[in-house]
Scaffold this active site. Structure first.
Site, PDB file in Angstrom:
ATOM      1  N   ASN A 105       0.735  -1.296   0.013  1.00  0.00           N
ATOM      2  CA  ASN A 105       0.160  -0.032   0.022  1.00  0.00           C
ATOM      3  C   ASN A 105       0.947   1.229  -0.065  1.00  0.00           C
ATOM      4  OD1 ASN A 105      -1.765   2.036   0.655  1.00  0.00           O
ATOM      5  ND2 ASN A 105      -2.456   1.174   2.539  1.00  0.00           N
ATOM      6  N   TRP A 106       0.859   1.851  -1.199  1.00  0.00           N
ATOM      7  CA  TRP A 106       1.769   3.022  -1.343  1.00  0.00           C
ATOM      8  C   TRP A 106       1.579   4.345  -0.483  1.00  0.00           C
ATOM      9  CZ3 TRP A 106       3.916   3.519  -6.901  1.00  0.00           C
ATOM     10  CH2 TRP A 106       4.758   2.442  -7.179  1.00  0.00           C
ATOM     11  N   LYS A 107       0.117   4.082  -0.088  1.00  0.00           N
ATOM     12  CA  LYS A 107      -0.642   5.117   0.464  1.00  0.00           C
ATOM     13  C   LYS A 107      -0.513   6.588  -0.316  1.00  0.00           C
ATOM     14  CE  LYS A 107       0.062   3.119   4.893  1.00  0.00           C
ATOM     15  NZ  LYS A 107       0.021   3.197   6.330  1.00  0.00           N
ATOM     16  N   HIS A 123      -9.311   1.362   5.206  1.00  0.00           N
ATOM     17  CA  HIS A 123      -8.122   1.606   5.952  1.00  0.00           C
ATOM     18  C   HIS A 123      -8.316   2.603   7.153  1.00  0.00           C
ATOM     19  CE1 HIS A 123      -3.969   2.629   6.740  1.00  0.00           C
ATOM     20  NE2 HIS A 123      -3.649   1.596   5.996  1.00  0.00           N
ATOM     21  N   GLY A 130       3.175  -0.934   4.264  1.00  0.00           N
ATOM     22  CA  GLY A 130       2.968   0.125   3.707  1.00  0.00           C
ATOM     23  C   GLY A 130       4.326   0.630   3.507  1.00  0.00           C
ATOM     24  N   GLY A 131       5.043   1.332   4.552  1.00  0.00           N
ATOM     25  CA  GLY A 131       6.419   1.921   4.180  1.00  0.00           C
ATOM     26  C   GLY A 131       7.384   1.346   3.410  1.00  0.00           C
TER      27      GLY A 131
HETATM   28  O1  13P Z   1      -0.922   0.926   6.892  1.00  0.00           O
HETATM   29  C1  13P Z   1      -0.297  -0.104   6.432  1.00  0.00           C
HETATM   30  C2  13P Z   1      -0.615  -1.021   5.346  1.00  0.00           C
HETATM   31  O2  13P Z   1      -2.013  -0.470   4.809  1.00  0.00           O
HETATM   32  C3  13P Z   1       0.867  -0.412   7.274  1.00  0.00           C
HETATM   33  O3  13P Z   1       1.728   0.629   7.005  1.00  0.00           O
HETATM   34  P1  13P Z   1       3.349   0.277   7.663  1.00  0.00           P
HETATM   35  O4  13P Z   1       3.793  -1.074   7.075  1.00  0.00           O
HETATM   36  O5  13P Z   1       4.290   1.543   6.864  1.00  0.00           O
HETATM   37  O6  13P Z   1       3.269   0.236   9.087  1.00  0.00           O
END
Ligand code: 13P
Length: 249
Positions: A9-11, A96, A229-230
């Site tokens: 998830n690149w956000k 999310h 995420g990150g």
């Molecule tokens: O929210 C997340 C994936 O949707 C998790 O984020 P992180 O891996 O950066 O903690």
């Protein structure tokens, strides 16, 4: 069990240059390694069309990070599930915790979005998980039970991602025994709600997943994969997760 699925998830990250850098690294990996664990990338809307052209006919699948409940119409600024399907997405992350918090997305809304996604032929990845306060006051099971009941529609064909809010973006993932406890709790609830089908729903974990903790996380019983995420923005690390997933069957 199948190999664990890895969803990145690149956000709200990924301008063209960064997106191209990540995708080039993923493509180079796919050249050298065939048949690896299922891997999905969920870039921002602006990159979907471009990325799909590059990952078409590779082992990677495309996902998005949200959709609207309606198929089309006067909803300025929104994107429908049909539009995501149209650009080649296969998955969509819904509910999310960042959206639940910022836009006050309710379980009811997440359920409607899930139905919209399914109707357009997408696989919803429905996120649930408790806040720090809810964990500390020992309410987390009630919260999770409510989220399952409220966010998943009567007919559900998708994935569930357990993302404890307090472990997202902190660098410290939840402890394995805590993850294991919640994963089996979610499984119980899914089976109660959907019978046999509830046994098949993949349950993912998300929250500070990294190359150095993913092996232990994959080993958790009933775990179907990870939502990342990150690390999904750091191709060398993300691809390490993909490589480690190879060892699990
Ligand atoms: O929210 C997340 C994936 O949707 C998790 O984020 P992180 O891996 O950066 O903690």
């Amino acid at each position: 069990m199948a190999k664990p699925i890895i969803i990145g998830n690149w956000k709200m990250n990924g301008l063209s240059e960064e997106a191209d850098h990540i995708v080039s690294a993923l493509l180079a990996y796919a050249e050298k390694n065939k048949n690896f664990a299922p891997t999905v990338i969920c870039p921002p809307f602006t990159q979907l069309y471009h990325i799909q052209k590059h990952i078409k006919n590779t082992p990677y699948a495309l996902g998005a990070q949200d959709c609207h409940v309606a198929e089309k119409g006067a909803y300025t600024g929104n994107i429908s599930a049909a539009m995501l399907k149209d650009v080649g997405a296969k998955y969509v992350i819904l509910g999310h915790s960042e959206r639940r918090a910022e836009y006050k997305e309710s379980n009811e809304l997440v359920s409607q979005k899930t139905i919209a996604a399914q109707n357009s032929g997408l696989l919803p990845v429905v996120c649930i998980g408790e806040t720090k306060e809810e964990r500390e006051s020992n309410q987390y099971k009630d919260v999770i039970a409510n989220q399952i009941k409220g966010s998943l529609p009567e007919q559900f064909n998708g994935l569930v991602a357990y993302e404890p809010v307090w472990a997202i973006g902190t660098g410290a993932s939840a402890k394995n025994e805590d993850i294991a406890e919640v994963i089996s709790f979610i499984r119980e609830k899914l089976v109660a709600q959907y019978g046999e089908n509830g046994k098949k729903t993949p349950i993912l974990y998300g929250g500070s997943v990294k190359p150095n903790n993913v092996k232990d996380i994959f080993a958790i019983s009933e775990l179907g994969g990870v939502l990342v995420g990150g690390v999904s923005l750091i191709p060398e690390d993300f691809l390490q997760l993909v490589t480690i997933a190879q060892d699990f069957v």
